[in-house]
Design a protein around this motif. Structure first.
Motif, short mmCIF file in Angstrom:
data_model
loop_
_atom_site.label_atom_id
_atom_site.label_comp_id
_atom_site.label_asym_id
_atom_site.label_seq_id
_atom_site.Cartn_x
_atom_site.Cartn_y
_atom_site.Cartn_z
N LYS A 131 2.88 5.94 -3.11
CA LYS A 131 4.03 6.72 -3.59
C LYS A 131 4.08 6.74 -5.11
O LYS A 131 4.32 7.77 -5.72
N ASP B 299 -4.42 7.63 0.02
CA ASP B 299 -4.19 6.39 0.77
C ASP B 299 -5.50 5.99 1.44
O ASP B 299 -5.95 6.65 2.37
N GLN C 210 0.83 -1.21 0.00
CA GLN C 210 0.00 0.00 0.00
C GLN C 210 0.87 1.26 0.00
O GLN C 210 0.63 2.19 -0.76
N GLU C 211 1.87 1.27 0.82
CA GLU C 211 2.77 2.43 0.91
C GLU C 211 3.44 2.71 -0.43
O GLU C 211 3.49 3.86 -0.89
N GLU C 212 3.92 1.67 -1.08
CA GLU C 212 4.58 1.84 -2.37
C GLU C 212 3.61 2.23 -3.48
O GLU C 212 3.95 3.02 -4.36
#
Length: 64
Positions: A30, A36, A25-27
């Motif tokens: 980004k 998010d 999710q973080e990548e």
């Protein structure tokens, strides 16, 4: 394998799946600059009997 061992194995996989989902999710956020929407956990049938950490990625959806 008895029920207790199976439940422990499932818990380990759930924890690792949440870690993996968070990293993915973080990548994705980004890379796409999209909002998010977080990581959610649910009992999806396609992941129910996974014998390893597993995640589903929703890469798009239709909205009215």
């Amino acid at each position: 394998m008895d029920t207790i061992q199976l439940e422990q194995l499932v818990m380990i996989h759930q924890e690792k799946s949440l870690e993996l989902a968070g990293a993915v999710q973080e990548e994705m956020v980004k890379a796409t600059n999209h909002k998010d929407r977080g990581v959610r956990q649910a009992g999806y049938l396609v992941l129910k009997d996974a014998t390893m950490p597993a995640i589903l990625v929703e890469s798009g959806f239709i909205s009215n």
